[in-house]
Design a protein around this motif. Structure first.
Motif, PDB file in Angstrom:
ATOM      1  N   ARG A  43       0.818  -1.216   0.000  1.00 53.24           N
ATOM      2  CA  ARG A  43       0.000   0.000   0.000  1.00 53.24           C
ATOM      3  C   ARG A  43       0.848   1.260   0.000  1.00 53.24           C
ATOM      4  NH1 ARG A  43      -2.622  -3.648   3.301  1.00 53.24           N
ATOM      5  NH2 ARG A  43      -4.735  -4.218   2.620  1.00 53.24           N
ATOM      6  N   ARG A  44       2.011   1.231   0.664  1.00 53.71           N
ATOM      7  CA  ARG A  44       2.851   2.431   0.729  1.00 53.71           C
ATOM      8  C   ARG A  44       3.582   2.682  -0.591  1.00 53.71           C
ATOM      9  NH1 ARG A  44       6.227   2.021   6.181  1.00 53.71           N
ATOM     10  NH2 ARG A  44       6.752   4.185   5.611  1.00 53.71           N
ATOM     11  N   LEU A  45       3.503   1.718  -1.499  1.00 53.08           N
ATOM     12  CA  LEU A  45       4.021   1.923  -2.857  1.00 53.08           C
ATOM     13  C   LEU A  45       2.886   2.142  -3.841  1.00 53.08           C
ATOM     14  CD1 LEU A  45       6.901  -0.716  -3.152  1.00 53.08           C
ATOM     15  CD2 LEU A  45       7.101   1.749  -2.843  1.00 53.08           C
ATOM     16  N   GLY A  46       1.717   2.461  -3.312  1.00 51.63           N
ATOM     17  CA  GLY A  46       0.574   2.706  -4.182  1.00 51.63           C
ATOM     18  C   GLY A  46       0.038   1.456  -4.845  1.00 51.63           C
ATOM     19  N   GLY A  47       0.273   0.301  -4.211  1.00 56.45           N
ATOM     20  CA  GLY A  47      -0.217  -0.954  -4.778  1.00 56.45           C
ATOM     21  C   GLY A  47       0.653  -1.516  -5.884  1.00 56.45           C
ATOM     22  N   ALA A  48       1.868  -0.981  -6.037  1.00 53.08           N
ATOM     23  CA  ALA A  48       2.776  -1.484  -7.076  1.00 53.08           C
ATOM     24  C   ALA A  48       3.181  -2.926  -6.783  1.00 53.08           C
ATOM     25  CB  ALA A  48       4.028  -0.602  -7.149  1.00 53.08           C
ATOM     26  N   ASP A  49       3.640  -3.606  -7.809  1.00 48.96           N
ATOM     27  CA  ASP A  49       4.135  -4.984  -7.660  1.00 48.96           C
ATOM     28  C   ASP A  49       5.515  -4.917  -7.009  1.00 48.96           C
ATOM     29  OD1 ASP A  49       4.784  -7.681  -7.931  1.00 48.96           O
ATOM     30  OD2 ASP A  49       5.418  -7.433 -10.011  1.00 48.96           O
ATOM     31  N   LYS A  50       5.554  -4.828  -5.679  1.00 47.38           N
ATOM     32  CA  LYS A  50       6.822  -4.585  -4.999  1.00 47.38           C
ATOM     33  C   LYS A  50       7.863  -5.669  -5.272  1.00 47.38           C
ATOM     34  CE  LYS A  50       7.044  -4.345  -0.405  1.00 47.38           C
ATOM     35  NZ  LYS A  50       7.099  -3.760   0.962  1.00 47.38           N
ATOM     36  N   PRO A  51       7.554  -6.967  -5.223  1.00 47.30           N
ATOM     37  CA  PRO A  51       8.603  -7.961  -5.507  1.00 47.30           C
ATOM     38  C   PRO A  51       9.218  -7.815  -6.888  1.00 47.30           C
ATOM     39  CG  PRO A  51       6.706  -9.012  -4.481  1.00 47.30           C
ATOM     40  CD  PRO A  51       6.284  -7.614  -4.820  1.00 47.30           C
ATOM     41  N   GLY A  52       8.480  -7.191  -7.829  1.00 46.29           N
ATOM     42  CA  GLY A  52       8.988  -7.019  -9.182  1.00 46.29           C
ATOM     43  C   GLY A  52       9.711  -5.708  -9.413  1.00 46.29           C
ATOM     44  N   VAL A  53       9.706  -4.807  -8.419  1.00 51.07           N
ATOM     45  CA  VAL A  53      10.412  -3.540  -8.574  1.00 51.07           C
ATOM     46  C   VAL A  53      11.906  -3.821  -8.680  1.00 51.07           C
ATOM     47  CG1 VAL A  53      11.010  -1.364  -7.455  1.00 51.07           C
ATOM     48  CG2 VAL A  53       8.651  -2.191  -7.385  1.00 51.07           C
ATOM     49  N   ARG A  54      12.565  -3.176  -9.633  1.00 52.68           N
ATOM     50  CA  ARG A  54      13.970  -3.464  -9.900  1.00 52.68           C
ATOM     51  C   ARG A  54      14.892  -2.519  -9.133  1.00 52.68           C
ATOM     52  NH1 ARG A  54      14.721  -6.978 -14.143  1.00 52.68           N
ATOM     53  NH2 ARG A  54      12.806  -7.475 -15.279  1.00 52.68           N
ATOM     54  N   VAL A  55      15.887  -3.102  -8.524  1.00 52.43           N
ATOM     55  CA  VAL A  55      16.970  -2.370  -7.877  1.00 52.43           C
ATOM     56  C   VAL A  55      18.271  -2.966  -8.402  1.00 52.43           C
ATOM     57  CG1 VAL A  55      18.138  -1.848  -5.707  1.00 52.43           C
ATOM     58  CG2 VAL A  55      15.645  -1.806  -5.817  1.00 52.43           C
ATOM     59  N   GLY A  56      19.092  -2.142  -9.016  1.00 55.38           N
ATOM     60  CA  GLY A  56      20.305  -2.670  -9.628  1.00 55.38           C
ATOM     61  C   GLY A  56      20.015  -3.598 -10.789  1.00 55.38           C
ATOM     62  N   GLY A  57      18.913  -3.330 -11.503  1.00 56.33           N
ATOM     63  CA  GLY A  57      18.578  -4.130 -12.675  1.00 56.33           C
ATOM     64  C   GLY A  57      17.913  -5.447 -12.378  1.00 56.33           C
ATOM     65  N   ARG A  58      17.698  -5.773 -11.096  1.00 52.13           N
ATOM     66  CA  ARG A  58      17.093  -7.054 -10.741  1.00 52.13           C
ATOM     67  C   ARG A  58      15.855  -6.837  -9.883  1.00 52.13           C
ATOM     68  NH1 ARG A  58      21.171 -10.765  -7.771  1.00 52.13           N
ATOM     69  NH2 ARG A  58      21.950  -8.804  -6.925  1.00 52.13           N
ATOM     70  N   VAL A  91      14.587 -20.297   7.315  1.00 46.95           N
ATOM     71  CA  VAL A  91      14.845 -18.868   7.172  1.00 46.95           C
ATOM     72  C   VAL A  91      13.578 -18.232   6.616  1.00 46.95           C
ATOM     73  CG1 VAL A  91      16.167 -17.132   5.912  1.00 46.95           C
ATOM     74  CG2 VAL A  91      17.320 -19.138   6.861  1.00 46.95           C
ATOM     75  N   VAL A  92      13.098 -17.197   7.293  1.00 48.17           N
ATOM     76  CA  VAL A  92      11.874 -16.498   6.889  1.00 48.17           C
ATOM     77  C   VAL A  92      12.248 -15.090   6.458  1.00 48.17           C
ATOM     78  CG1 VAL A  92       9.600 -15.716   7.609  1.00 48.17           C
ATOM     79  CG2 VAL A  92      10.495 -17.891   8.476  1.00 48.17           C
ATOM     80  N   LEU A  93      11.861 -14.730   5.237  1.00 45.62           N
ATOM     81  CA  LEU A  93      12.294 -13.470   4.649  1.00 45.62           C
ATOM     82  C   LEU A  93      11.133 -12.763   3.970  1.00 45.62           C
ATOM     83  CD1 LEU A  93      15.454 -14.934   2.871  1.00 45.62           C
ATOM     84  CD2 LEU A  93      15.456 -13.649   5.028  1.00 45.62           C
ATOM     85  N   SER A  94      11.178 -11.448   3.975  1.00 48.23           N
ATOM     86  CA  SER A  94      10.289 -10.682   3.116  1.00 48.23           C
ATOM     87  C   SER A  94      10.942 -10.566   1.742  1.00 48.23           C
ATOM     88  CB  SER A  94      10.011  -9.298   3.710  1.00 48.23           C
ATOM     89  OG  SER A  94      11.213  -8.558   3.836  1.00 48.23           O
ATOM     90  N   ALA A  95      10.165 -10.107   0.769  1.00 50.71           N
ATOM     91  CA  ALA A  95      10.669 -10.064  -0.612  1.00 50.71           C
ATOM     92  C   ALA A  95      11.176  -8.693  -1.003  1.00 50.71           C
ATOM     93  CB  ALA A  95       9.568 -10.500  -1.575  1.00 50.71           C
ATOM     94  N   ASP A  96      11.474  -7.834  -0.009  1.00 48.41           N
ATOM     95  CA  ASP A  96      11.847  -6.458  -0.333  1.00 48.41           C
ATOM     96  C   ASP A  96      13.160  -6.055   0.324  1.00 48.41           C
ATOM     97  OD1 ASP A  96      10.982  -6.431   2.270  1.00 48.41           O
ATOM     98  OD2 ASP A  96       9.679  -4.668   2.061  1.00 48.41           O
ATOM     99  N   LEU A  97      14.127  -6.971   0.320  1.00 46.19           N
ATOM    100  CA  LEU A  97      15.401  -6.761   1.010  1.00 46.19           C
ATOM    101  C   LEU A  97      16.525  -6.629  -0.023  1.00 46.19           C
ATOM    102  CD1 LEU A  97      14.841  -9.564   3.663  1.00 46.19           C
ATOM    103  CD2 LEU A  97      14.546  -7.094   4.031  1.00 46.19           C
ATOM    104  N   PRO A  98      16.810  -5.430  -0.494  1.00 41.74           N
ATOM    105  CA  PRO A  98      17.760  -5.291  -1.608  1.00 41.74           C
ATOM    106  C   PRO A  98      19.193  -5.630  -1.257  1.00 41.74           C
ATOM    107  CG  PRO A  98      17.146  -3.137  -0.756  1.00 41.74           C
ATOM    108  CD  PRO A  98      16.238  -4.132  -0.101  1.00 41.74           C
ATOM    109  N   ASP A 123      14.712  -2.630   4.332  1.00 43.81           N
ATOM    110  CA  ASP A 123      13.628  -3.057   3.453  1.00 43.81           C
ATOM    111  C   ASP A 123      13.049  -1.856   2.725  1.00 43.81           C
ATOM    112  OD1 ASP A 123      12.457  -1.880   5.614  1.00 43.81           O
ATOM    113  OD2 ASP A 123      11.018  -3.467   6.017  1.00 43.81           O
ATOM    114  N   CYS A 124      12.353  -2.146   1.654  1.00 40.16           N
ATOM    115  CA  CYS A 124      11.837  -1.099   0.769  1.00 40.16           C
ATOM    116  C   CYS A 124      10.321  -1.007   0.909  1.00 40.16           C
ATOM    117  CB  CYS A 124      12.230  -1.387  -0.679  1.00 40.16           C
ATOM    118  SG  CYS A 124      14.003  -1.233  -0.985  1.00 40.16           S
ATOM    119  N   ASP A 125       9.877  -0.147   1.817  1.00 42.62           N
ATOM    120  CA  ASP A 125       8.444   0.050   2.018  1.00 42.62           C
ATOM    121  C   ASP A 125       7.891   1.200   1.197  1.00 42.62           C
ATOM    122  OD1 ASP A 125       8.088  -2.039   3.833  1.00 42.62           O
ATOM    123  OD2 ASP A 125       8.716  -0.807   5.523  1.00 42.62           O
TER     124      ASP A 125
END
Length: 311
Positions: free
Chosen positions: A21-36, A94-101, A183-185
């Motif tokens: 929600r804090r990204l406006g509903g964007a597909d956060k796991p698919g957001v690219r950082v460093g091309g990935r 190991v439990v992880l969120s998908a927004d840890l660049p 993390d990238c919120d």
């Protein structure tokens, strides 16, 4: 001397189905950082897992994973964790969120090592402000299952329950790691992550990791050796020789079966050749460059620079 401890066998559960929600509903796991995509970066960090479960709708990813989904979708992190755990069998998870660049394999291994050495139910990262990050953590699977079962029984299910309801009942240890736990919120977080990986001290490692993921290469090599080879080829031969030589060294290593040792050996041979090439250029035309055989072939009394058979 500390006895060798083999790496702990573990499974990984990555929670990647949030609403962002804090990204406006964007597909956060698919957001690219460093091309990935962020998700791909997290999957690379837990590549040592025996089984990796991603709790989200399936999407293309560079590694083999098991897909799971909480029921109903969007039921919250505890329901998602429960859905993921159902596909795991290892003692440690190991439990992880998908927004840890910036999560790296070293951080994952550190969490596991701390868990094995402790009597705790889990070991989690603390962020730069000292706050617990329960989605950057390693747990004993039985403790998670016991806690989730108790919460489900007490609340008629797990839907909508916050993660702290689970962690409050666990004996936890902590590791301060503000880098791994970043993390990238928000979009500001995304911008900060993108800027950081282009800083001088990070850009090369980030680029190599991105290229390896893009090409499907899962190989750790000493990049310093390859950089030294490129430098010697550029200085000792010609600047365009640097990329061509490193390519040929990689090709030779692949023909030799691949692996860090094959890369190191190919780089060693090519480096020695480049150094010999440079040495010849430095000594060309000097007396030390003339061979004894060539000198003996000259006619007695012949003037320098004349052929023995000159008329």
């Amino acid at each position: 001397m500390t006895p060798y401890q083999p790496p702990a066998v573990y499974d990984a559960v990555v929670l990647a189905g949030g609403a962002a929600r804090r990204l406006g509903g964007a597909d956060k796991p698919g957001v690219r950082v460093g091309g990935r995509p962020l998700l791909d970066r997290v999957l690379a960090a837990c590549a040592g897992a025996r089984t990796t479960v991603v709790v989200a709708d399936p999407r293309p990813v560079p590694r083999a994973v098991t897909w799971a989904r909480e029921d109903p979708p969007g039921a919250g992190p505890l329901a998602a964790l429960d859905a993921g755990l159902r596909h795991t069998t290892a003692e440690h998870v190991v439990v992880l969120s998908a927004d840890l660049p910036f999560l790296a394999g070293t951080a994952v291994r550190g969490l596991l090592a701390a868990l094995v050495d402790s009597g705790a139910d889990g070991v989690l990262c603390a962020d730069a402000d000292g706050r617990d990050q329960p989605l950057v953590a390693a747990y004993r699977a039985r403790a998670l299952r016991r806690g989730l079962a108790a919460l489900a029984a007490g609340h008629g299910g797990l839907t909508g329950l916050p993660l702290r309801r689970l962690t409050a009942g666990l004996h936890l240890a902590r590791i301060a790691d503000p880098v791994a736990s970043f993390d990238c919120d928000t979009w500001d977080d995304i911008a900060a992550a993108r800027a950081r990986i282009r800083e001088h001290g990070h850009v090369l490692d980030e680029w190599i990791s991105a290229v390896k993921d893009e090409l499907g290469i899962d190989l750790d090599v000493d990049t310093g050796v390859l950089l030294d080879l490129a430098r010697d080829a550029a200085h000792g031969v010609a600047r365009p020789a640097a990329p061509l030589t490193t390519f040929l060294a990689g090709y030779a290593a692949g023909r030799a079966g691949g692996g860090p040792q094959a890369v190191a050996e190919a780089a060693r041979k090519a480096t020695e050749l480049a150094l010999r090439w440079a040495e010849e250029e430095r000594t060309a035309g000097t007396p030390s460059d003339a061979s004894p055989t060539a000198a003996s072939d000259a006619a007695p009394g012949a003037a320098p620079g004349t052929r023995p058979d000159a008329g």
